[in-house]
Every structure is written in structure tokens, then in C-alpha cells.
Design a protein around this motif. Structure first.
Motif, PDB file in Angstrom:
ATOM      1  N   GLY A 163      52.771  -9.358  -1.664  1.00  0.00           N
ATOM      2  CA  GLY A 163      52.215 -10.691  -1.454  1.00  0.00           C
ATOM      3  C   GLY A 163      50.736 -10.582  -1.119  1.00  0.00           C
ATOM      4  N   LYS A 164      50.101 -11.766  -1.032  1.00  0.00           N
ATOM      5  CA  LYS A 164      48.672 -11.784  -0.699  1.00  0.00           C
ATOM      6  C   LYS A 164      48.443 -11.113   0.655  1.00  0.00           C
ATOM      7  N   TYR A 165      49.379 -11.375   1.572  1.00  0.00           N
ATOM      8  CA  TYR A 165      49.293 -10.734   2.880  1.00  0.00           C
ATOM      9  C   TYR A 165      50.515  -9.830   3.092  1.00  0.00           C
ATOM     10  N   HIS A 166      50.260  -8.557   3.270  1.00  0.00           N
ATOM     11  CA  HIS A 166      51.354  -7.610   3.497  1.00  0.00           C
ATOM     12  C   HIS A 166      51.479  -7.380   4.998  1.00  0.00           C
ATOM     13  N   LEU A 167      52.541  -7.960   5.574  1.00  0.00           N
ATOM     14  CA  LEU A 167      52.752  -7.859   7.017  1.00  0.00           C
ATOM     15  C   LEU A 167      53.612  -6.636   7.294  1.00  0.00           C
ATOM     16  N   GLN A 168      53.069  -5.693   8.059  1.00  0.00           N
ATOM     17  CA  GLN A 168      53.781  -4.458   8.333  1.00  0.00           C
ATOM     18  C   GLN A 168      53.944  -4.279   9.838  1.00  0.00           C
ATOM     19  N   VAL A 169      55.195  -4.349  10.275  1.00  0.00           N
ATOM     20  CA  VAL A 169      55.480  -4.277  11.706  1.00  0.00           C
ATOM     21  C   VAL A 169      55.838  -2.844  12.067  1.00  0.00           C
ATOM     22  N   CYS A 170      55.122  -2.263  13.027  1.00  0.00           N
ATOM     23  CA  CYS A 170      55.478  -0.923  13.486  1.00  0.00           C
ATOM     24  C   CYS A 170      56.753  -1.026  14.322  1.00  0.00           C
ATOM     25  N   ARG A 171      57.694  -0.126  14.047  1.00  0.00           N
ATOM     26  CA  ARG A 171      58.966  -0.191  14.774  1.00  0.00           C
ATOM     27  C   ARG A 171      59.250   1.116  15.500  1.00  0.00           C
ATOM     28  N   ASN A 172      58.224   1.952  15.672  1.00  0.00           N
ATOM     29  CA  ASN A 172      58.477   3.219  16.352  1.00  0.00           C
ATOM     30  C   ASN A 172      58.561   3.006  17.870  1.00  0.00           C
ATOM     31  N   ILE A 173      58.700   4.126  18.603  1.00  0.00           N
ATOM     32  CA  ILE A 173      59.168   4.063  19.992  1.00  0.00           C
ATOM     33  C   ILE A 173      58.344   3.147  20.909  1.00  0.00           C
ATOM     34  N   SER A 174      57.024   3.267  20.896  1.00  0.00           N
ATOM     35  CA  SER A 174      56.219   2.468  21.825  1.00  0.00           C
ATOM     36  C   SER A 174      56.264   0.991  21.446  1.00  0.00           C
ATOM     37  N   PRO A 183      61.445  -5.215  17.718  1.00  0.00           N
ATOM     38  CA  PRO A 183      62.617  -5.824  17.074  1.00  0.00           C
ATOM     39  C   PRO A 183      62.543  -7.354  17.098  1.00  0.00           C
ATOM     40  N   GLY A 184      62.051  -7.921  18.198  1.00  0.00           N
ATOM     41  CA  GLY A 184      61.930  -9.377  18.294  1.00  0.00           C
ATOM     42  C   GLY A 184      60.881  -9.908  17.329  1.00  0.00           C
ATOM     43  N   LEU A 185      59.810  -9.135  17.179  1.00  0.00           N
ATOM     44  CA  LEU A 185      58.729  -9.528  16.276  1.00  0.00           C
ATOM     45  C   LEU A 185      59.221  -9.563  14.831  1.00  0.00           C
ATOM     46  N   LEU A 186      59.986  -8.533  14.458  1.00  0.00           N
ATOM     47  CA  LEU A 186      60.547  -8.482  13.108  1.00  0.00           C
ATOM     48  C   LEU A 186      61.510  -9.641  12.872  1.00  0.00           C
ATOM     49  N   ALA A 187      62.350  -9.885  13.892  1.00  0.00           N
ATOM     50  CA  ALA A 187      63.327 -10.976  13.766  1.00  0.00           C
ATOM     51  C   ALA A 187      62.601 -12.308  13.606  1.00  0.00           C
ATOM     52  N   ALA A 188      61.531 -12.500  14.374  1.00  0.00           N
ATOM     53  CA  ALA A 188      60.768 -13.750  14.293  1.00  0.00           C
ATOM     54  C   ALA A 188      60.155 -13.904  12.902  1.00  0.00           C
ATOM     55  N   LEU A 189      59.640 -12.814  12.351  1.00  0.00           N
ATOM     56  CA  LEU A 189      59.025 -12.891  11.024  1.00  0.00           C
ATOM     57  C   LEU A 189      60.066 -13.161   9.945  1.00  0.00           C
ATOM     58  N   ARG A 190      61.234 -12.513  10.083  1.00  0.00           N
ATOM     59  CA  ARG A 190      62.312 -12.772   9.120  1.00  0.00           C
ATOM     60  C   ARG A 190      62.685 -14.247   9.132  1.00  0.00           C
ATOM     61  N   ALA A 191      62.798 -14.792  10.352  1.00  0.00           N
ATOM     62  CA  ALA A 191      63.199 -16.190  10.483  1.00  0.00           C
ATOM     63  C   ALA A 191      62.108 -17.127   9.982  1.00  0.00           C
ATOM     64  N   ARG A 192      60.869 -16.860  10.350  1.00  0.00           N
ATOM     65  CA  ARG A 192      59.772 -17.747   9.971  1.00  0.00           C
ATOM     66  C   ARG A 192      59.529 -17.736   8.460  1.00  0.00           C
ATOM     67  N   LEU A 193      59.655 -16.574   7.850  1.00  0.00           N
ATOM     68  CA  LEU A 193      59.315 -16.448   6.434  1.00  0.00           C
ATOM     69  C   LEU A 193      60.539 -16.594   5.530  1.00  0.00           C
ATOM     70  N   GLY A 194      61.736 -16.476   6.110  1.00  0.00           N
ATOM     71  CA  GLY A 194      62.957 -16.594   5.322  1.00  0.00           C
ATOM     72  C   GLY A 194      63.160 -15.433   4.357  1.00  0.00           C
TER      73      GLY A 194
END
Lengths: 165, 421
Positions: free
Chosen positions: A76-87, A94-105
């Protein structure tokens, strides 16, 4: 679809090749250049580049599939990449990813129908002091909260690219 | 004490030069190359990328009679989870690296240097390119440096996303335009490295310390820190502390001071549970162990762990150790280059076992299988990625076994604590 390397690209490529005693060492930098222009590395682009560098297609494809930054389908025009490693995990990735999944469908690895957003989960981005970290195209956004995410998505939807620092 | 690496007002060439920058290069170029290496040996500087190998000794491995080109490569492929010091250094003090590379190049007789920057650091690479250009314009990089007759050309090279390229021979493969799969050693890079020529590979932080060592002397540098761990180190602290970030401290400081004083302690309401002191690959310490240990190579080794990259990951008591290990296992499985069977298969099995335990379908026998798979991987592969997976597994299970047993008995973390996988 025919894909030809432009003269302008070839001029830049020659300068990059000149940094190395062997031209094939420029393979990864040149793939990054192609991706920056097109948003992804098409099969035809790999074919054209292998011809240009005098390398077998298999060598180019092996490299493209080995490294995670190469997109083989248009992003896509904007590639959103969420870091999911330990820190980032501890800081709420995990909450950030879930929010993005929900917001973007969309799920990870998918692109919204309007072609605006691609969502990915990635490994450590090397900015753990600013966890959780979200990378948008080539820029990092740190300490992302639900509120900051809302503002960022709205800005991007309206074509406004926020400053990172 | 004053910072050597993370200094203010040195982001650009003018600022760096005003603070005495590039004087060390001038001094080095007036010395014999072997004397430059000797000074670095005297300083006791050890590789800051994770392995801690003595830097001067590494330089001296370049065969003296080697004909043809030699190369100097800077490893800026920072990707060890919990590590973000090199990025900070590149942003704040890029010329210390460039000057350090020109000096190191002179010492080993290399007229060509490359900085291998992790692919995601696009902005940092652009900044480095500008800094190199500025240095070239002043004659600090390029032909006939400061009229000495020594040539040193330098460029950046971006990777494209592969943790394994932080391993030095994988990095060389990648720099040559191949998949980043580590090489068998010997031959070591000092004999046959980049483009089959003698090559030294050093971390950003290591090379950036070189100008101060040359300017102020190896003995001065060795007087900082503690014996066998001389100088300052960048510690990057992440996790629920008040002030996470990168801090430069003399080696040998208590970990407790770093967490409680420098970082302001844990956030309100959080209690310390564990610390991974040197990036995700090193064995974890319990809170009790962490509060007793000092941050130097020997103290951490005596505590059964390693200084590693200086990536200090602070873990509080709201975290589930099984979940955190699962997060790490997913990472190592993803990053295994696939070349060696024990690593490729072992990382996969460890991730599967942890998925089972975390998902509530694991058994007590799975815990022993985890450890046995990890032990079976250790020391049996071309590069240390398998060990980097095995060390957290073995230490997490040994020190937090009760949490693993609770999972095997069906008492898993509540979904909100576990997060969605």
C-alpha cells in the motif's frame, strides 16, 4: 508486462557498482533502489536486473526471497510495520497490532482495498528505547499509544505525512 | 565522568572539528601502522558488538605479507533484540566512526572501507553518506589523507532485513550480494574475508572509540573501567523503567545503579522480575542475581551470562516468562538462515513446544524436551545463532520453571497478559 531499466536508473546504478571491485556486490543496493521507485520488486524487475548485472535469475530471486525488506507484491501507499519483539511486546505491541487490524479491517500481510495501507508485523527494529515502535515506509514512530495511532492514521488518510522526530 | 562517544554538538563536521575531531587521524598518520595497532592493544578495547574479542589483537591477525587489497568493514547491522546503541551513536556522533575507520584502515593497511548498515536504517544511512561526503571534502577521506600518501575510500552499504547478517561472515556474504549465510571458519576473515581478501570487521561502537584512544593514549583508556573490561560502554535499556534509553558508562558499574539511578528505577507499581543484560541472546538473570552483578565482561560471565551488546532488557512481574520466551523463539526461528539442521529444525521445534505450552495443550514432558532440544543445538552449527536461541531457553526454564510447569498443568496466563500471538 515488459520491464525496462531506465537510462536514469542505469546511470545511478553505474555509480553504485563502482563502489565495489565486483559489480554483483551492488545487487542488494540496486534492488532497494528498484523497490523505492515501484514499492515492490516485480518478477520482471528481477529479470531485468539479472540481465543488467549478468547474473542468473536464480541468484537475484534467492536474494529477494531471503531478505525480509523486499516486497514481492505491491504494498500500500503506507506500509505499517509493527515491531513485535520482546521490548515492544512488553510495551504493548500486541494491542497495537490488534488496534490496527480492527481499524483497517485487514490481517497482517494484507493491504486495504483502497491501496492505502499494508499491515505487517516485523521483528526487532533496533529502537527498543522508544517501544512500542511502528515503522511507516522508511520512518520510525516511537512510543505509539492508542491516541497517537488515531492521529497518525487520520493524518495519513488525508495525505499528511507527519514528521518523525 | 565525561562521555567519550555520546557527546553533544558533534553531529556535524564543524561541531566535531571544533571539539578536536580529526586530530587523532593526523596523529595516527604520523605513526607507524603497527604502532597504531599497539596503542589499541594497550587500551584493552574489546569488540562492542557482542563477542568482546580484543580489538588490537583482531587487527594484528591481518597477515603482514598479504599482497593485494585489504578491507575494513564496519558492522552497523544492529538487530539484536534490546539493542539500539549503534543507531544512537550514528545519529549523534557519525564522525567518530568515520575517523575511527580511517585510523583503523591505516593500521591494517586497508584502503577501502564499507559501513554495512541495517536496511531499516534509511535515515541513518543518508546521514552517514552526508557525513562521509563532508569528511571527503576536507581531505579526511579519499586519496592521500592529509598529505600522508595513504588512501582511504569509504562508503555505506544497506542490508535488506536479515538478523543473521550481524554475524560477521554472513555480513560479508551479504556485502558481496548473496544470501546472508555464514561461512565456515577457518579461513577467518583476517585471512580470507571480503572478496576473498584479508578483512577486519568491527562494530560501530568499537571503531568510534578508536580516535579517543589514539589521541589520549591506550593507557588513558585502560584506566577507565575495571581490569580486562576497560573503557566506557553504551548500555541501552528497554522495558518498564522510568527513563529507557542509551547511556554511556564506564564498564564495571553495578547493574543496579544503571536501573535504579540512571534510568530512574521501574515505573510506578512495577516490580523487577528479571533482566536480560546483553541483548536477547544471553542468559537471563533473576531480579536477585541482577541486583548483585556488575556490568563488565568477567562479572557477567561469573554470573553465568554475558555483556553481549549491552542491550539491557528489564522485565517486570506483570510479564509471563513463557510468553516472552515464545516471542523470542518466533524471532530466532524466523531468522535462522536454514543452513544448519540443528538450528533450522531446533528453532522450529522450540517455537512449536512453546506455542503448545502457551496455548494450554502442553505437557510437563514438553518442558524437558525444550531443554533437550536447546542442548542439542548448542555448539553444533556454523554460527552462534543456534546458541543464541538455546541460551534463553535453557536459562528461562531453569530459573522460572514454576511458570512453565503452571502452563503445562493448564494454568496459562490470562489472554490479556499473553496478548494475541
Amino acid at each position: 508486462m515488459a520491464f525496462t531499466l531506465t537510462d536514469e536508473f542505469k546511470q545511478r546504478a553505474e555509480k553504485i557498482c563502482a563502489r565495489y571491485p565486483r559489480r554483483d556486490a551492488a545487487l542488494i543496493p540496486l534492488l532497494l533502489e528498484l523497490q523505492r521507485e515501484a514499492g515492490y520488486v516485480a518478477e520482471e524487475a528481477m529479470d531485468a536486473l539479472s540481465g543488467y548485472l549478468g547474473l542468473p535469475y536464480s541468484r537475484v530471486k534467492a536474494v529477494v526471497t531471503f531478505y525480509t525488506m523486499f516486497n514481492r507484491v505491491p504494498a500500500g501507499k503506507y506500509h505499517l510495520q509493527v515491531c513485535r519483539n520482546i521490548s515492544c511486546h512488553m510495551a504493548g505491541a500486541p494491542g497495537l497490532l490488534a488496534a490496527l487490524r480492527a481499524r483497517l479491517g485487514i490481517e497482517e500481510g494484507e493491504t486495504t482495498k483502497d491501496g492505502l495501507f499494508t499491515l505487517s508485523a516485523v521483528e526487532c527494529l533496533g529502537a527498543c528505547g522508544d517501544a512500542p515502535v511502528l515503522q511507516v515506509n522508511e520512518d520510525y514512530f516511537g512510543r505509539v499509544t492508542a491516541e497517537k495511532l488515531d492521529v497518525l492514521l487520520e493524518d495519513l488518510k488525508h495525505g499528511k505525512y507527519p514528521s518523525t522526530r | 565522568m565525561e562521555n567519550i562517544l555520546l557527546r553533544d554538538k558533534v553531529r556535524d563536521l564543524e561541531g566535531y572539528f571544533a571539539c578536536g575531531g580529526y586530530r587523532a587521524l593526523k596523529k595516527a598518520l604520523a605513526m607507524k601502522p603497527a604502532d597504531v595497532t599497539e596503542e589499541v592493544k594497550k587500551s584493552g578495547l574489546r569488540g562492542r558488538g557482542g563477542a568482546g574479542f580484543p580489538t588490537g589483537l583482531k587487527w594484528s591477525f591481518i597477515p603482514k605479507d598479504a599482497q593485494g587489497p585489504r578491507y575494513l568493514v564496519c558492522n552497523a547491522d544492529e538487530g539484536e533484540p534490546g539493542t539500539f546503541k549503534d543507531r544512537e551513536l550514528l545519529l549523534k556522533n557519525p564522525h567518530a566512526l568515520i575517523e575511527g575507520m580511517a585510523i583503523a584502515g591505516y593500521a591494517i593497511g586497508a584502503s577501502r572501507g564499507y559501513i554495512y548498515v541495517r536496511g531499516e536504517f534509511a535515515a541513518e544511512t543518508a546521514l552517514l553518506d552526508k557525513a562521509i561526503g563532508d569528511a571527503r571534502a576536507k581531505g579526511f577521506i579519499g586519496r592521500n589523507l592529509l598529505g600522508s600518501g595513504f588512501d582511504f575510500e569509504l562508503s555505506t552499504h544497506r542490508g535488506a532485513g536479515a538478523y543473521i547478517c550481524g554475524e560477521e561472515t554472513a555480513l560479508l556474504e551479504s556485502l558481496e550480494g548473496f544470501k546472508g549465510q555464514p561461512r565456515l571458519k577457518p579461513p577467518f576473515p583476517a585471512v580470507k574475508g571480503l572478496f576473498a581478501a584479508p578483512t577486519v570487521i568491527n562494530n560501530v561502537e568499537t571503531l568510534a572509540a578508536v580516535p579517543a584512544i589514539i589521541e589520549r593514549g591506550g593507557e588513558w583508556y585502560a584506566s577507565i573501567g575495571v581490569p580486562k573490561s576497560s573503557g566506557t560502554k553504551l548500555f541501552c535499556v528497554s522495558g518498564p523503567v522510568d527513563r529507557p534509553g542509551v547511556y554511556e558508562l564506564p564498564l564495571g558499574v553495578p547493574l543496579r545503579d544503571l536501573i535504579e539511578k540512571t534510568c530512574g528505577g521501574l515505573k510506578a507499581g512495577k516490580r523487577l522480575k528479571a533482566v536480560i543484560p546483553g541483548g536477547s541472546s544471553v542468559p537471563v538473570l533473576t531480579a536477585e542475581e541482577a541486583l548483585k552483578v556488575n556490568l563488565d565482561y568477567d562479572s557477567l560471565a561469573a554470573a553465568g551470562t554475558m555483556l553481549g551488546s549491552g542491550g539491557v532488557i528489564v522485565i517486570d512481574d506483570s510479564q509471563c516468562m513463557v510468553k516472552l520466551l515464545q516471542v523470542l523463539a518466533r524471532f530466532y526461528h524466523h531468522e535462522s538462515c536454514g543452513q544448519c539442521t540443528p538450528c533450522r529444525e531446533g528453532c522450529g521445534w522450540i517455537e512449536k513446544l512453546l506455542d503448545r505450552l502457551e496455548g494450554g495443550t502442553g505437557t510437563p514432558a514438553d518442558i524437558d524436551t525444550l531443554v533437550s532440544v536447546a542442548e542439542g543445538m548448542t555448539g553444533r552449527t556454523i554460527c552462534p545463532l543456534a546458541d543464541a536461541m538455546a541460551m534463553p531457553v535453557i536459562s528461562f526454564v531453569k530459573k522460572f520453571r514454576a511458570e512453565f510447569e503452571a502452563h503445562a498443568a493448564g494454568r496459562c496466563c490470562p489472554p490479556e497478559a499473553a496478548g494475541k500471538h
